[in-house]
Each structure stands twice: as C-alpha cells, then as structure tokens.
Motif scaffolding. Structure first.
Motif, PDB file in Angstrom:
ATOM      1  N   VAL A  33     -19.676 -11.176  84.691  1.00 27.78           N
ATOM      2  CA  VAL A  33     -19.701 -11.958  86.395  1.00 27.78           C
ATOM      3  C   VAL A  33     -19.162 -12.886  86.272  1.00 27.78           C
ATOM      4  O   VAL A  33     -18.925 -13.913  87.621  1.00 27.78           O
ATOM      5  CB  VAL A  33     -21.372 -11.967  86.057  1.00 27.78           C
ATOM      6  CG1 VAL A  33     -21.734 -13.425  87.554  1.00 27.78           C
ATOM      7  CG2 VAL A  33     -21.927 -11.294  86.720  1.00 27.78           C
ATOM      8  N   GLN A  37     -16.031 -14.531  89.463  1.00 33.19           N
ATOM      9  CA  GLN A  37     -16.477 -15.640  89.636  1.00 33.19           C
ATOM     10  C   GLN A  37     -15.185 -16.807  89.246  1.00 33.19           C
ATOM     11  O   GLN A  37     -15.241 -18.230  90.075  1.00 33.19           O
ATOM     12  CB  GLN A  37     -17.849 -17.139  89.548  1.00 33.19           C
ATOM     13  CG  GLN A  37     -18.807 -15.608  89.561  1.00 33.19           C
ATOM     14  CD  GLN A  37     -20.180 -16.061  89.681  1.00 33.19           C
ATOM     15  OE1 GLN A  37     -20.189 -17.464  89.639  1.00 33.19           O
ATOM     16  NE2 GLN A  37     -21.642 -15.213  90.669  1.00 33.19           N
ATOM     17  N   SER A  73     -28.652 -16.586  85.365  1.00 31.07           N
ATOM     18  CA  SER A  73     -28.676 -16.558  86.934  1.00 31.07           C
ATOM     19  C   SER A  73     -28.192 -17.321  87.873  1.00 31.07           C
ATOM     20  O   SER A  73     -28.390 -16.876  88.442  1.00 31.07           O
ATOM     21  CB  SER A  73     -29.977 -15.462  87.078  1.00 31.07           C
ATOM     22  OG  SER A  73     -30.213 -14.565  86.242  1.00 31.07           O
ATOM     23  N   ASP A  77     -26.041 -17.955  90.260  1.00 33.38           N
ATOM     24  CA  ASP A  77     -26.776 -17.767  91.292  1.00 33.38           C
ATOM     25  C   ASP A  77     -25.942 -15.802  91.592  1.00 33.38           C
ATOM     26  O   ASP A  77     -25.209 -14.555  92.746  1.00 33.38           O
ATOM     27  CB  ASP A  77     -25.530 -17.823  92.938  1.00 33.38           C
ATOM     28  CG  ASP A  77     -26.430 -17.438  93.856  1.00 33.38           C
ATOM     29  OD1 ASP A  77     -27.629 -17.258  94.238  1.00 33.38           O
ATOM     30  OD2 ASP A  77     -25.401 -17.335  94.974  1.00 33.38           O
ATOM     31  N   HIS A  78     -26.528 -14.845  90.509  1.00 38.05           N
ATOM     32  CA  HIS A  78     -26.735 -13.693  89.747  1.00 38.05           C
ATOM     33  C   HIS A  78     -27.964 -13.320  89.257  1.00 38.05           C
ATOM     34  O   HIS A  78     -28.209 -14.085  88.102  1.00 38.05           O
ATOM     35  CB  HIS A  78     -24.623 -12.995  89.307  1.00 38.05           C
ATOM     36  CG  HIS A  78     -25.200 -12.161  89.204  1.00 38.05           C
ATOM     37  ND1 HIS A  78     -24.129 -11.071  89.716  1.00 38.05           N
ATOM     38  CD2 HIS A  78     -25.858 -10.670  88.545  1.00 38.05           C
ATOM     39  CE1 HIS A  78     -24.171  -9.865  89.777  1.00 38.05           C
ATOM     40  NE2 HIS A  78     -25.039  -9.601  88.556  1.00 38.05           N
ATOM     41  N   ASP A  79     -28.342 -12.189  89.811  1.00 37.91           N
ATOM     42  CA  ASP A  79     -29.714 -11.591  89.562  1.00 37.91           C
ATOM     43  C   ASP A  79     -29.894 -10.819  88.557  1.00 37.91           C
ATOM     44  O   ASP A  79     -29.055  -9.427  88.596  1.00 37.91           O
ATOM     45  CB  ASP A  79     -30.849 -10.568  90.732  1.00 37.91           C
ATOM     46  CG  ASP A  79     -31.737 -10.499  90.622  1.00 37.91           C
ATOM     47  OD1 ASP A  79     -32.236 -11.245  89.251  1.00 37.91           O
ATOM     48  OD2 ASP A  79     -32.260 -10.375  91.323  1.00 37.91           O
TER      49      ASP A  79
END
Length: 93
Positions: A33, A37, A73, A77-79
């Motif tokens: 992730v 990004q 998280s 900004d990722h769950d």
C-alpha cells in the motif's frame, strides 16, 4: 465458525496446514500500500512517530498489534482491518 485455542507453536503449524486458511502477511501488505501511494518508508515513520528502521521491521512482520495497525491505517488512509475481515469471511465459506 470454530475457534481453536492452541499453543503458539501448534497454532502456527495449524494455519500452515489448513488449505482453506491463507493468512495475509500484514507487513508485506502495508509495504504494498505504501508503494502504491508512492510514499517512502521515512514518510510513514514520521506519520506514526517511529524510526525508519522500525518501519522496515514492520514490513517483515506477519502480524501486528491492533494499535499499531490502527495508526498505520490512519496514516495511509487505508482500512487494513476491512481486508482482514474480508479474508476471515472468505475462510468461513
């Protein structure tokens, strides 16, 4: 759903031998992730107030405590919790 309480060494062997259970390596997923990004490890380190070296150690961990995962998280900004939950639901089928 069945819940098994096993000694740590047995639990590790059990998850490796269960063909329907594929445990997500959370450290690798965090690194993916972060790369998606296009952010460096140093950015994440400053966001969650740890050293850059600590971030690289997190990348190698197959699991993390909930508080650290929550901090990561929020920073990304990722769950990650939703991903783990989806994997759990898929394993129940």
């Amino acid at each position: 759903m069945r819940i098994f309480i096993l000694p740590l060494s047995t639990a590790h062997t059990y998850t490796q031998q269960t063909k329907r259970t594929h445990i997500m390596h959370i450290g690798h997923r965090i690194q993916e992730v972060l790369n998606e990004q296009r952010r460096p490890a140093s950015w994440l380190a400053s966001e969650i107030f740890v050293s850059r070296t600590h971030i690289y150690k997190i990348f190698e961990k197959p699991s993390l405590d909930c508080v650290m995962l929550l901090r990561i998280s929020r920073a990304l900004d990722h769950d990650f919790f939703a991903e783990l939950s989806l994997r759990l639901k898929a394993d129940d089928r």
